[in-house]
Design a protein around this motif. Sequence first.
Motif, PDB file in Angstrom:
ATOM      1  N   PHE A  49       0.831  -1.212   0.000  1.00 12.17           N
ATOM      2  CA  PHE A  49       0.000   0.000   0.000  1.00 12.17           C
ATOM      3  C   PHE A  49       0.862   1.257   0.000  1.00 12.17           C
ATOM      4  O   PHE A  49       0.620   2.189  -0.778  1.00 12.17           O
ATOM      5  CB  PHE A  49      -0.920  -0.003   1.218  1.00 12.17           C
ATOM      6  N   PHE A  50       1.890   1.283   0.847  1.00 16.48           N
ATOM      7  CA  PHE A  50       2.753   2.457   0.935  1.00 16.48           C
ATOM      8  C   PHE A  50       3.538   2.676  -0.357  1.00 16.48           C
ATOM      9  O   PHE A  50       3.761   3.811  -0.775  1.00 16.48           O
ATOM     10  CB  PHE A  50       3.713   2.331   2.113  1.00 16.48           C
ATOM     11  N   VAL A  51       3.945   1.577  -0.992  1.00 17.98           N
ATOM     12  CA  VAL A  51       4.681   1.680  -2.263  1.00 17.98           C
ATOM     13  C   VAL A  51       3.765   2.178  -3.372  1.00 17.98           C
ATOM     14  O   VAL A  51       4.108   3.116  -4.106  1.00 17.98           O
ATOM     15  CB  VAL A  51       5.311   0.322  -2.645  1.00 17.98           C
ATOM     16  N   LEU A  52       2.595   1.563  -3.495  1.00 15.44           N
ATOM     17  CA  LEU A  52       1.666   1.924  -4.567  1.00 15.44           C
ATOM     18  C   LEU A  52       1.143   3.347  -4.419  1.00 15.44           C
ATOM     19  O   LEU A  52       0.941   4.057  -5.411  1.00 15.44           O
ATOM     20  CB  LEU A  52       0.495   0.934  -4.605  1.00 15.44           C
ATOM     21  N   LYS A  53       0.910   3.762  -3.173  1.00 17.04           N
ATOM     22  CA  LYS A  53       0.391   5.105  -2.913  1.00 17.04           C
ATOM     23  C   LYS A  53       1.506   6.133  -2.719  1.00 17.04           C
ATOM     24  O   LYS A  53       1.229   7.302  -2.459  1.00 17.04           O
ATOM     25  CB  LYS A  53      -0.508   5.080  -1.668  1.00 17.04           C
ATOM     26  N   ARG A  54       2.743   5.666  -2.837  1.00 19.93           N
ATOM     27  CA  ARG A  54       3.911   6.531  -2.682  1.00 19.93           C
ATOM     28  C   ARG A  54       3.930   7.259  -1.337  1.00 19.93           C
ATOM     29  O   ARG A  54       4.241   8.446  -1.259  1.00 19.93           O
ATOM     30  CB  ARG A  54       3.979   7.539  -3.832  1.00 19.93           C
ATOM     31  N   ILE A  62       8.053   2.235   8.627  1.00 18.24           N
ATOM     32  CA  ILE A  62       7.810   0.809   8.852  1.00 18.24           C
ATOM     33  C   ILE A  62       9.066  -0.001   8.530  1.00 18.24           C
ATOM     34  O   ILE A  62       9.313  -1.060   9.126  1.00 18.24           O
ATOM     35  CB  ILE A  62       6.593   0.304   8.041  1.00 18.24           C
ATOM     36  N   SER A  63       9.896   0.512   7.611  1.00 21.28           N
ATOM     37  CA  SER A  63      11.166  -0.155   7.312  1.00 21.28           C
ATOM     38  C   SER A  63      12.125  -0.047   8.489  1.00 21.28           C
ATOM     39  O   SER A  63      12.841  -1.004   8.817  1.00 21.28           O
ATOM     40  CB  SER A  63      11.798   0.463   6.058  1.00 21.28           C
ATOM     41  N   ILE A  64      12.146   1.109   9.140  1.00 24.20           N
ATOM     42  CA  ILE A  64      12.972   1.286  10.341  1.00 24.20           C
ATOM     43  C   ILE A  64      12.501   0.327  11.435  1.00 24.20           C
ATOM     44  O   ILE A  64      13.311  -0.318  12.112  1.00 24.20           O
ATOM     45  CB  ILE A  64      12.910   2.738  10.840  1.00 24.20           C
ATOM     46  N   ALA A  65      11.177   0.231  11.603  1.00 22.29           N
ATOM     47  CA  ALA A  65      10.614  -0.676  12.607  1.00 22.29           C
ATOM     48  C   ALA A  65      11.015  -2.119  12.328  1.00 22.29           C
ATOM     49  O   ALA A  65      11.399  -2.865  13.240  1.00 22.29           O
ATOM     50  CB  ALA A  65       9.091  -0.543  12.640  1.00 22.29           C
ATOM     51  N   PHE A  66      10.934  -2.515  11.055  1.00 16.01           N
ATOM     52  CA  PHE A  66      11.311  -3.886  10.682  1.00 16.01           C
ATOM     53  C   PHE A  66      12.801  -4.120  10.939  1.00 16.01           C
ATOM     54  O   PHE A  66      13.184  -5.192  11.430  1.00 16.01           O
ATOM     55  CB  PHE A  66      10.983  -4.151   9.217  1.00 16.01           C
TER      56      PHE A  66
END
Length: 203
Positions: A49-54, A62-66
């Motif tokens: 969703f974040f990628v598609l919606k930019r 969320i990448s930092i969290a992961f």
Amino acid sequence: MFEKIKINKVRNLILFDSIFVIVVILFIWVLKKHVEIAFFSTFIMALLFFVLKRKKVQLRNISIAFGIALIWNIIGRSYYAYNYNFKSFLGISFLPLFAWTLGLFALYLFYSFHVGFFNLKVGLQKFIFYVFLYWFFLIVMETIAFHVIGIRDVATSQYKGLPVCNCIHAPLFMKFVYFSLGIVYFIFVKIFEIYFPLKVKGK
């Protein structure tokens, strides 16, 4: 009139918070035997969703969290063995990995919403408020997961839990990590916000 509006806003906020917590608890309770798959699926859908919606900010956060969750789970993977047969990969259990990922990310969104509501502007006030929220929800969710939902980490069950709530049965260093991960996440997010800002049209 002002006090009435303020009281109504606070009442609505409390209602929203209560519904949010209840929905999360029911979600975990209903799917408890396969909740790690639900967490993993939620993580993948959020990424897409974040990628598609930019949504660059959310994708970064969320990448930092992961990343933080992955580092901790690599270090502490031998301390996780549950009373349910949760999926794992290379010795890393999906439950703590994606529970921490989604938990850190969602709590920061939760904090961002509330810090605006309370109109906190000073950096130290914001940090103290975040730590309060993080520790509060950490204890609440760990207590409910252990006593109500019945998810147990049998690898560390011999250790004493926290006083009163009797949750987080783990060695002392692990308790310290639990209470610190959210703070580490907050610091990293702020570092990226200040020193590596993203140019976006809207968050």
